[in-house]
Structure formats: C-alpha cells, structure tokens
Design a protein around this motif. Structure first.
Motif: not given
Length: 139
Positions: A63-80
């Motif tokens: 629901d949040c949508g695919e906004e532009r990804r921040t560097s912190e979100a990208a790091l968290l996504q890799e960890e996930i």
C-alpha cells in the motif's frame, strides 16, 4: 518524505518478524532433536501468528507504493533478502531433519513392538499350560 520513513519503519518491522521466525525455527529444530512434543503446538501456533503478521506487513508495504528508494531502504531490503534466504534454508533443513527423526522413531517403535510381541507369546504359552493347575501339586 513521511511515506519514505513509514516504509523504512515497515521494513525494519519485517526484519524483526524474520528474526523471530528464525528463532522459532531454531527452537523447533531443537525440539525435534530432543524428541520433545510438549511445546511444539505452542511453537507452531506462534509460527503461524508470525506468518500472519508478516503478510499483514507485506500488504502495508504494498500500500505504501513504490516511491523512489532511499539508501537506507535499499540496505534494509538487501538485509531482508538475505534473512529470507537463510529462513528458507533453515526451514528446508528442519523438514529434512523431521523426516529423518520420524523414520528413526518409527523404526525404534517397530523394533520394540516386535520384541514385546515375541516376549508376550513366550510368556503366554507358559501361562496357558499352567493356568488352573497347581505347580506344587502332589501327584
């Protein structure tokens, strides 16, 4: 910016859920190794609850949508992604271990039942012969 912060918060929550699932799997693995059934129903209920929480979190992320990804979100996504891969490997390892343990336990039970059956036949054959007779009968 607020939506990016919400997304980062949801990603962090997802990491917490994945860590809880990994801990639950480790406990299940220990219980199978120790052949303990006492706490498994509680662990499985907790596992289901965590998966439901994970799906709800995924829906909120969608629901949040695919906004532009921040560097912190990208790091968290890799960890996930790494945690999800480890979780899938641990889960398949747990299933293999459970199957081996099931085969081992069933083999031991069959062996014990065969021994009990042989012993019962031997004892019963003597019991049938002596039933109703006095052992020290004069005669």
């Amino acid at each position: 910016m607020a939506q990016a912060e919400v997304k980062v918060g949801l990603l962090r929550h997802k990491i917490e859920i994945l860590e809880a699932l990994a801990a639950n799997l480790a406990t299940q693995c220990w219980a199978i190794q120790q052949e303990t059934i006492k706490g498994l129903p509680r662990l499985l209920k907790e596992y289901d609850r965590l998966f439901l929480e994970l799906t709800e979190n995924e829906e909120r992320l969608a629901d949040c949508g695919e906004e532009r990804r921040t560097s912190e979100a990208a790091l968290l996504q890799e960890e996930i992604e790494k945690k999800q891969l480890r979780l899938m490997q641990a889960s398949s390892h747990l299933l293999q271990k459970a199957a081996l343990e099931k085969a081992s336990v069933s083999g031991r039970l069959k062996s014990r039942n065969v021994k009990r059956q042989v012993r019962a036949q031997y004892v019963t054959s003597w019991a049938v012969l002596t039933r109703g007779r006095l052992i020290n009968e004069k005669g």
